[in-house]
Design a protein around this motif. Sequence first.
Motif, PDB file in Angstrom:
ATOM      1  N   LEU A  88      24.648  49.862  18.746  1.00 16.58           N
ATOM      2  CA  LEU A  88      23.842  48.708  18.345  1.00 16.58           C
ATOM      3  C   LEU A  88      22.494  49.172  17.797  1.00 16.58           C
ATOM      4  N   PRO A 101      26.036  41.919  22.288  1.00 12.85           N
ATOM      5  CA  PRO A 101      25.530  40.727  22.973  1.00 12.85           C
ATOM      6  C   PRO A 101      25.915  39.462  22.206  1.00 12.85           C
ATOM      7  N   TRP A 104      14.177  41.486  18.778  1.00  9.55           N
ATOM      8  CA  TRP A 104      13.633  42.844  18.964  1.00  9.55           C
ATOM      9  C   TRP A 104      14.001  43.750  17.782  1.00  9.55           C
ATOM     10  N   ARG A 110      17.964  37.082  21.327  1.00 12.58           N
ATOM     11  CA  ARG A 110      16.869  37.873  21.888  1.00 12.58           C
ATOM     12  C   ARG A 110      16.914  39.302  21.342  1.00 12.58           C
ATOM     13  N   ALA A 111      18.124  39.839  21.245  1.00  7.82           N
ATOM     14  CA  ALA A 111      18.277  41.196  20.715  1.00  7.82           C
ATOM     15  C   ALA A 111      17.813  41.240  19.265  1.00  7.82           C
TER      16      ALA A 111
END
Lengths: 203, 472
Positions: free
Chosen positions: B125, B256, B267, B263-264
């Motif tokens: 990821l 995810p 970031w 949320r990922a």
Amino acid sequence: MDAFTTLTGIAAPLPMANVDTDKIIPARFLKTIQRTGLGKAAFANLRYNEDGSENPDFVLNKEPYRKAEILIAHENFGCGSSREHAPWALLDFGIRCVIAPDFADIFHNNSFKNGILPIKLPREICDQLMEDARMGENARISIDLERQVVVRPNGDEIPFEIDPLRRHLLLNGLDDIGQTMQRGTAIDSFEARQQAAQPWLYG
Amino acid sequence: MSATKPRTLYDKIFDAHLVETLPDGTALLYIDRHLVHEVTSPQAFEGLRMAGRPVRRREGTMAVIDHNIATDESRYTGRIEDPESRLQVETLEKNVAEFDVPYIPLTDARQGIVHVVGPEQGLSLPGMTIVCGDSHTSTHGAMGALAFGIGTSEVEHVLATQTLLQKRAKNMRVTVDGVLPKGCTAKDIVLAIIGKIGTAGGTGHVIEFAGSAIRALDMAGRFTVCNMSIEGGARAGMIAPDETTFEYVKGRPFAPQGEALERAIAWWKSLPSDEGAHFDTEVVLDAAEIVPMVSWGTSPEDVLPITAVVPDPASAKDEARRDQLQRMVEYMGLTPGQKLSDLKVDVVFIGSCTNSRIEDIRAAADIVRGKAVAPGVRAMVVPGSGLVKKAAEAEGLDAVFKNAGFEWREAGCSMCLGMNPDKLTPGQRCASTSNRNFEGRQGPGGRTHLLSPAMAAAAAITGHLTDVREMA
Ligand code: SF4
């Protein structure tokens, strides 16, 4: 891992650039599950003919280089794959030190982890050492890791640079896993911080 | 480091994984994902066993087999013929059972080349640190991750501690702006880059690939480019994550989902290099000037446009280079001045972690459709994973290849390296979509020409290296 302090031995001249890891040990020899016994496979494609007999022209098949402990080469030594079989094969053959103008990163790293000292020296100096190496039995080269010098057969001393941590580990024959294990608490708290910030990494 | 100083993508991921800085400046770096395969792991597990150490984070680890296996039906029906290959595979299976490490077995449709499987499963990821005992781990950098190959001692270190001791690398940016001409692909971009910087050009650096031509690539193309970073001497190559990356991640099994994904992504969007971030080395290429490339020698830097001729060693700049060129010309069985497009091929290999994704297979199929492999040429397509194979079959691409006379095989490393039954015999000339053309890489005495999937397909049809732009 054996400690490395000083070494005096025969140096084999290998005046080639880009000596890649497939040259150092071809893929067909990677099928072992052990670290030892790979010396016979070192430089196999250069060392043996197609029928398995020795190629008498290859330097490591000639006396006195069959007993070489040092290898002198040209630029970008060890490029290619991450196979640690490359330093394992060199070590099992008896090589403890490789001197070249520069090294590929992963090979450089892997060497230290197995007690082989890679020394970077400018091309002109490598060429001088190459000439020394060509004199064979009568021209032993010494490496003093404590003092960080290579000593030529004529007594000239050539200083070399080395990372202090790596020097320390080599001089004492230390394995770095044990050292890192002592930092377990720091790793635990990192994981706790990361899990709070990026929970998706923790399923 | 102050919070206001502009940072590169590499700096940001590095900083985010810093566990501690040792007194001498070495970083203890946390590793999010550790991929394991059968060739570089046996001695590492043996080391753990001898020291009585467990695997620290089994859910951060995933094992697959890819290098040793046959790519025909025999893999399902019988034992592995070669006793040493069999021992290596059995040793991995024994180790993953003993240390309770997640594992994708050979019979699983998800099985494939580790660098295809990782992203495909969402194991790789953006923003992650990813390692594997394999130099082409640089591939996963295309996700916007810091991914690099490690040796077996380091594999053991990661298994035991989930960390690595690392020195900060230098930052290099390779910018490719402009529009890629028709017939050119990500493979031609990266071959052109290596031709320009040389095989040691990236030593000590992490390369960030940037520019409009890189942004325009799909994920498959980005994997191809990052895959070959190591051939330019860099341990890692990366591409900043963007919408293309996020779209790719969505819905992958280990990625995810829902709110966690939102949320990922928030970031991941903070990761691209800041305006004004410092790069120690900058290289710029114009995409419009790229032409279909092919390697002619035994080092990946020895590449030329397909329209070129074999170089003359006599024209070398110095004696050392002349000797090197002479050796390459002899090993490759070439004549100086010969047109590269006149070189007849014996074997065509479409596969490897560089070019075995569905997009690569489609590109090759577009050239092959309705045509036939030239007489005397052995041509094979080896999908990068069982899932790629299935997807291609669902589109009917297997039939395109089989009807043309290609072999359509099971997933694995195959002829990328001479370690399983797929090998060149001495003197055979191969047009290959893989990444290394070293002497003997595809089998002792084999001669490798690296090129794109479309170029490989063209060579299979005509029987010689061919400018794909001339194919109707
Ligand atoms: S396909 Fe080739 S380069 Fe990729 S992992 Fe397998 S052997 Fe290595």
